[in-house]
Motif scaffolding. Structure first.
Motif, PDB file in Angstrom:
ATOM      1  N   THR A 174      -8.894  13.842  15.592  1.00  0.00           N
ATOM      2  CA  THR A 174      -8.494  14.008  16.996  1.00  0.00           C
ATOM      3  C   THR A 174      -9.148  15.243  17.599  1.00  0.00           C
ATOM      4  N   GLN A 175      -9.116  16.352  16.856  1.00  0.00           N
ATOM      5  CA  GLN A 175      -9.701  17.597  17.354  1.00  0.00           C
ATOM      6  C   GLN A 175     -11.209  17.467  17.559  1.00  0.00           C
ATOM      7  N   ILE A 176     -11.896  16.898  16.570  1.00  0.00           N
ATOM      8  CA  ILE A 176     -13.360  16.788  16.639  1.00  0.00           C
ATOM      9  C   ILE A 176     -13.787  15.851  17.769  1.00  0.00           C
ATOM     10  N   LYS A 177     -13.084  14.724  17.908  1.00  0.00           N
ATOM     11  CA  LYS A 177     -13.426  13.787  18.977  1.00  0.00           C
ATOM     12  C   LYS A 177     -13.214  14.403  20.362  1.00  0.00           C
ATOM     13  N   THR A 178     -12.227  15.280  20.483  1.00  0.00           N
ATOM     14  CA  THR A 178     -11.991  15.965  21.754  1.00  0.00           C
ATOM     15  C   THR A 178     -13.191  16.840  22.118  1.00  0.00           C
ATOM     16  N   VAL A 179     -13.739  17.528  21.124  1.00  0.00           N
ATOM     17  CA  VAL A 179     -14.911  18.378  21.374  1.00  0.00           C
ATOM     18  C   VAL A 179     -16.127  17.524  21.718  1.00  0.00           C
ATOM     19  N   LEU A 180     -16.334  16.454  20.964  1.00  0.00           N
ATOM     20  CA  LEU A 180     -17.494  15.586  21.196  1.00  0.00           C
ATOM     21  C   LEU A 180     -17.437  14.905  22.562  1.00  0.00           C
ATOM     22  N   ALA A 181     -16.223  14.690  23.056  1.00  0.00           N
ATOM     23  CA  ALA A 181     -16.066  13.978  24.331  1.00  0.00           C
ATOM     24  C   ALA A 181     -16.191  14.888  25.549  1.00  0.00           C
ATOM     25  N   GLN A 182     -16.304  16.195  25.331  1.00  0.00           N
ATOM     26  CA  GLN A 182     -16.412  17.125  26.455  1.00  0.00           C
ATOM     27  C   GLN A 182     -17.673  16.831  27.259  1.00  0.00           C
ATOM     28  N   ASP A 183     -17.527  16.857  28.592  1.00  0.00           N
ATOM     29  CA  ASP A 183     -18.625  16.447  29.466  1.00  0.00           C
ATOM     30  C   ASP A 183     -18.621  17.327  30.714  1.00  0.00           C
ATOM     31  N   PRO A 184     -19.749  17.935  31.074  1.00  0.00           N
ATOM     32  CA  PRO A 184     -19.787  18.764  32.289  1.00  0.00           C
ATOM     33  C   PRO A 184     -19.526  17.967  33.558  1.00  0.00           C
ATOM     34  N   GLU A 185     -19.706  16.643  33.501  1.00  0.00           N
ATOM     35  CA  GLU A 185     -19.454  15.810  34.675  1.00  0.00           C
ATOM     36  C   GLU A 185     -17.976  15.829  35.076  1.00  0.00           C
ATOM     37  N   HIS A 186     -17.115  16.219  34.131  1.00  0.00           N
ATOM     38  CA  HIS A 186     -15.676  16.244  34.424  1.00  0.00           C
ATOM     39  C   HIS A 186     -15.379  17.177  35.592  1.00  0.00           C
ATOM     40  N   GLU A 187     -16.071  18.331  35.637  1.00  0.00           N
ATOM     41  CA  GLU A 187     -15.845  19.280  36.731  1.00  0.00           C
ATOM     42  C   GLU A 187     -16.238  18.675  38.075  1.00  0.00           C
ATOM     43  N   LEU A 188     -17.354  17.933  38.097  1.00  0.00           N
ATOM     44  CA  LEU A 188     -17.792  17.299  39.338  1.00  0.00           C
ATOM     45  C   LEU A 188     -16.815  16.210  39.771  1.00  0.00           C
ATOM     46  N   ASN A 189     -16.375  15.414  38.795  1.00  0.00           N
ATOM     47  CA  ASN A 189     -15.463  14.315  39.111  1.00  0.00           C
ATOM     48  C   ASN A 189     -14.080  14.799  39.539  1.00  0.00           C
ATOM     49  N   GLY A 191     -13.557  17.129  41.582  1.00  0.00           N
ATOM     50  CA  GLY A 191     -13.581  17.573  42.972  1.00  0.00           C
ATOM     51  C   GLY A 191     -14.119  18.968  43.166  1.00  0.00           C
ATOM     52  N   SER A 192     -14.336  19.723  42.088  1.00  0.00           N
ATOM     53  CA  SER A 192     -14.896  21.070  42.228  1.00  0.00           C
ATOM     54  C   SER A 192     -16.413  20.977  42.307  1.00  0.00           C
ATOM     55  N   HIS A 193     -17.050  22.081  42.670  1.00  0.00           N
ATOM     56  CA  HIS A 193     -18.501  22.076  42.847  1.00  0.00           C
ATOM     57  C   HIS A 193     -19.105  23.235  42.056  1.00  0.00           C
ATOM     58  N   PRO A 194     -19.187  23.087  40.734  1.00  0.00           N
ATOM     59  CA  PRO A 194     -19.727  24.169  39.909  1.00  0.00           C
ATOM     60  C   PRO A 194     -21.223  24.349  40.108  1.00  0.00           C
ATOM     61  N   GLY A 195     -21.667  25.598  40.022  1.00  0.00           N
ATOM     62  CA  GLY A 195     -23.093  25.882  40.129  1.00  0.00           C
ATOM     63  C   GLY A 195     -23.787  25.693  38.802  1.00  0.00           C
ATOM     64  N   PRO A 196     -25.114  25.903  38.777  1.00  0.00           N
ATOM     65  CA  PRO A 196     -25.885  25.694  37.543  1.00  0.00           C
ATOM     66  C   PRO A 196     -25.450  26.625  36.405  1.00  0.00           C
ATOM     67  N   LEU A 197     -25.000  27.844  36.725  1.00  0.00           N
ATOM     68  CA  LEU A 197     -24.589  28.778  35.680  1.00  0.00           C
ATOM     69  C   LEU A 197     -23.337  28.287  34.956  1.00  0.00           C
ATOM     70  N   VAL A 198     -22.486  27.567  35.690  1.00  0.00           N
ATOM     71  CA  VAL A 198     -21.277  27.012  35.074  1.00  0.00           C
ATOM     72  C   VAL A 198     -21.659  25.972  34.031  1.00  0.00           C
ATOM     73  N   GLU A 199     -22.654  25.140  34.360  1.00  0.00           N
ATOM     74  CA  GLU A 199     -23.086  24.119  33.404  1.00  0.00           C
ATOM     75  C   GLU A 199     -23.768  24.753  32.196  1.00  0.00           C
ATOM     76  N   VAL A 200     -24.550  25.805  32.434  1.00  0.00           N
ATOM     77  CA  VAL A 200     -25.188  26.512  31.316  1.00  0.00           C
ATOM     78  C   VAL A 200     -24.114  27.074  30.378  1.00  0.00           C
ATOM     79  N   ALA A 201     -23.080  27.679  30.969  1.00  0.00           N
ATOM     80  CA  ALA A 201     -21.997  28.246  30.166  1.00  0.00           C
ATOM     81  C   ALA A 201     -21.270  27.152  29.391  1.00  0.00           C
TER      82      ALA A 201
END
Length: 253
Positions: A174-189, A191-201
């Motif tokens: 469960t823990q490992i799959k949670t990490v593997l499923a992390q996606d930067p698109e989640h922030e966009l979906n 409603g927030s508008h992260p800049g490029p530095l947020v995606e790099v981080a």
């Protein structure tokens, strides 16, 4: 309070003479449903007494806890009130307390002599589950995914060992799959508008977490447990072995 917090006698007198402090003590002593009292030190502020636990604390605090829903009297205070101190960070302190104090009490044969074997076994299983959750929570507070290592009784039957290890594998999966499923698109979906530095981080944090997971998976203890599951033909082994390969592949991307 004086001994634990190293309070001078004059400062302690000022503390106890404060009306707000006396009110909090009175509520704790005289109200049956009021079961906690905290003595909190805050930098730059006078020492406080409060019924509710602080959201955060930067210095050692003292707590009083009622073991029963009763008013406190001189006669019952030794029986129903316990106390102690706690140092920040709270979760690390809790881990030390539960591992170094309570676990030793639970595993002391003298303390379990009046209980049957089934009750003792169930109690220890639940307690180790609680310890695992503390470890996971500490990892999350530090931005890491920590895989809780189960305690295996060397004298236990093979089926009991398999049960403990398979339960751990379910939690790890469960823990490992949670990490593997992390996606930067989640922030966009969201409603927030992260800049490029947020995606790099995000990618830096994810890579660090995957490296951390890989180190834990390849630790001697985890590898030993995985080998045991393989040797005993556990049905959980193939899927977890495949998941390990996926971590390795994504860690090098």
């Amino acid at each position: 309070i004086t001994n634990s917090l190293k309070i001078k006698a004059m400062d302690m007198k000022k503390f106890l003479d404060n009306e707000d402090v006396r009110s909090q003590f009175s509520e704790f002593l005289d109200t049956a449903d009021c079961r906690t009292l905290f003595i909190v030190q805050t930098p730059g502020q006078p020492m406080q007494a409060r019924i509710a636990p602080p959201e955060e604390f930067k210095r050692k605090l003292v707590y009083f806890l009622k073991m029963a829903r009763e008013k406190v009297s001189p006669e019952n205070i030794p029986k129903i009130v316990t106390f102690g101190d706690m140092s920040p960070p709270a979760m690390d302190f809790l881990e030390t307390l539960t591992n170094q104090v309570f676990l030793k009490l639970l595993t002391n044969p003298d303390n379990m002599s009046k209980l049957n074997d089934i009750t003792v076994k169930e109690m220890l299983v639940r307690y180790h589950r609680f310890l695992a959750q503390i470890e996971v929570t500490i990892g999350l507070t530090k931005g890491k995914t920590l895989l809780p290592i189960p305690q295996v009784d060397k004298e236990a039957a093979a089926k009991d060992v398999v049960h403990v290890l398979e339960s751990a594998v379910v939690e790890w999966t469960t823990q490992i799959k949670t990490v593997l499923a992390q996606d930067p698109e989640h922030e966009l979906n969201s409603g927030s508008h992260p800049g490029p530095l947020v995606e790099v981080a995000f990618w830096q944090d994810r890579a660090s977490n995957l490296d951390n997971l890989e180190d834990q998976i390849h630790s001697r203890q985890v590898l030993t447990y995985i080998k045991i599951l393989n040797t005993l033909d556990s049905s959980y082994f193939p899927a977890f072995a495949s998941l390990i390969q996926e971590v390795q592949q994504q860690a090098v991307v």
